[in-house]
Design an enzyme around this catalytic site. Structure first.
Site, PDB file in Angstrom:
ATOM      1  N   TYR A  73       2.559  10.054  -0.165  1.00 39.74           N
ATOM      2  CA  TYR A  73       3.719   9.522   0.544  1.00 39.74           C
ATOM      3  C   TYR A  73       5.035   9.852  -0.161  1.00 39.74           C
ATOM      4  CZ  TYR A  73       0.106   6.514   2.666  1.00 39.74           C
ATOM      5  OH  TYR A  73      -1.012   6.023   3.273  1.00 39.74           O
ATOM      6  N   HIS A 122      -7.797   9.472  -1.722  1.00 39.06           N
ATOM      7  CA  HIS A 122      -7.133   9.462  -0.416  1.00 39.06           C
ATOM      8  C   HIS A 122      -7.990  10.062   0.691  1.00 39.06           C
ATOM      9  CE1 HIS A 122      -2.845   9.352   1.413  1.00 39.06           C
ATOM     10  NE2 HIS A 122      -3.755   8.997   2.292  1.00 39.06           N
ATOM     11  N   ASP A 158       0.843  -1.191   0.000  1.00 43.41           N
ATOM     12  CA  ASP A 158       0.000   0.000   0.000  1.00 43.41           C
ATOM     13  C   ASP A 158       0.881   1.245   0.000  1.00 43.41           C
ATOM     14  OD1 ASP A 158      -2.996   1.036   0.938  1.00 43.41           O
ATOM     15  OD2 ASP A 158      -1.374   2.277   1.722  1.00 43.41           O
ATOM     16  N   LYS A 217      -3.111   5.773  -3.827  1.00 43.32           N
ATOM     17  CA  LYS A 217      -4.184   6.709  -3.521  1.00 43.32           C
ATOM     18  C   LYS A 217      -3.911   8.017  -4.242  1.00 43.32           C
ATOM     19  CE  LYS A 217      -3.992   4.729   1.090  1.00 43.32           C
ATOM     20  NZ  LYS A 217      -2.563   4.395   1.061  1.00 43.32           N
TER      21      LYS A 217
END
Length: 286
Positions: free
Chosen positions: A48, A107, A43, A76
């Site tokens: 990120y 997200h 994931d 996401k």
């Protein structure tokens, strides 16, 4: 590994490896080690900024015989509306160096959620996302997407752990045929979860750790779980949760730990309306 079938008929491992807050400089190493110890569910997210490392790990693992099709890859999007969401996903595919992801999530609500959902439906129709879903959606925003959806959300990824079991939200997801998935299943190290005396006693009885008991409990509750660690031994420890068998009494004791409140600061109640400004983005989005 145990698997679950999502709304679109796609099977996913119930236990995955999360990459939130993993430094992009070490993401490739961490994701590669996760694959080496046996994870087949990774994931990540545009937020990120470590998708490139995840993609490099997947390519490296292929040399060891782990085919891309054997890994359930999740990312996401960022952005409000269809155009921004589409661009975010296209950027993610380039960073991941892949033609598709297995699960694509919005997200968190950022405005024009229906437009954003249309972008995901288009990705699904084009074969670029095998399943599509949401993250951090509650109440009005969740219902708005479900009402407008031509393809219903397969997953809603939310904060979920023994101290916050999302009991108010889960019936809403069940009614929509939407699988709940836990980010920060170990409460991100907050609130002393891994030192909780109830979890510690249960862990001792099973020759396990509180983290393993927590993961096993959530799996038993029908939750898809994505714990994160940058340490290979902890990755293996979390994966070994699959081998633990909790008793009914164990589960009842852990259910009683639920406070009904976030320990990380995210909105909780499924009947409230939320302003996108309430969603803290880089500060706490997992």
């Amino acid at each position: 590994m145990q698997y679950i079938t999502l709304a679109e008929g796609v099977t996913a491992p119930v236990l995955g490896y999360g990459t939130y807050l993993i430094d992009p400089a070490i993401t490739e190493r961490c994701a590669r080690e996760a694959l080496e110890v046996g994870y087949r569910h990774i994931d990540t997210a545009a937020l990120y900024r470590n998708e490139a490392g995840v993609g490099a790990a997947l390519r490296g693992a292929e040399a060891d015989g782990v085919a891309r099709d054997d890994v359930f890859l999740v990312t996401k999007t960022l952005g409000a509306g269809q155009a921004e969401t589409t661009k975010s996903f296209e950027d993610s595919l380039r960073a991941l160096n892949t033609d598709y992801v297995d699960l694509l999530l919005i997200h968190w609500p950022m405005g024009d959620e229906v437009g954003a959902w249309r972008a995901l439906e288009k990705a699904y129709a084009g074969g670029k996302a095998r399943a599509i879903g949401l993250s951090n959606f509650f109440g009005r925003e969740f219902r708005e997407v479900v009402r407008a959806a031509e393809i219903p959300p397969a997953v809603n990824q939310v904060e979920l752990h023994p101290y916050f079991q999302q009991r108010a939200l889960r019936p809403l997801l069940d009614d929509a045929g939407c699988q709940v998935e836990a980010w920060s299943p170990l409460a991100a190290g907050e609130a002393g979860l891994l030192h909780d005396p109830v979890l510690t006693r249960i862990a001792t009885a099973h020759n396990a750790t509180p983290a393993q008991v927590t993961v096993r409990f959530l799996l038993d509750e029908g939750v898809v779980v994505i714990p994160k660690s940058t340490h290979r031994e902890r990755m293996a420890e979390n994966l070994a949760s699959l081998d633990i068998a909790l008793t009914d009494s164990d589960r009842e004791k852990i259910r009683a730990l639920d406070t009904g409140h976030s320990v990380i600061g995210w909105p909780a109640h499924p009947e409230r309306d939320y302003n996108p400004a309430q969603y803290p983005g880089a500060a706490h989005s997992a």
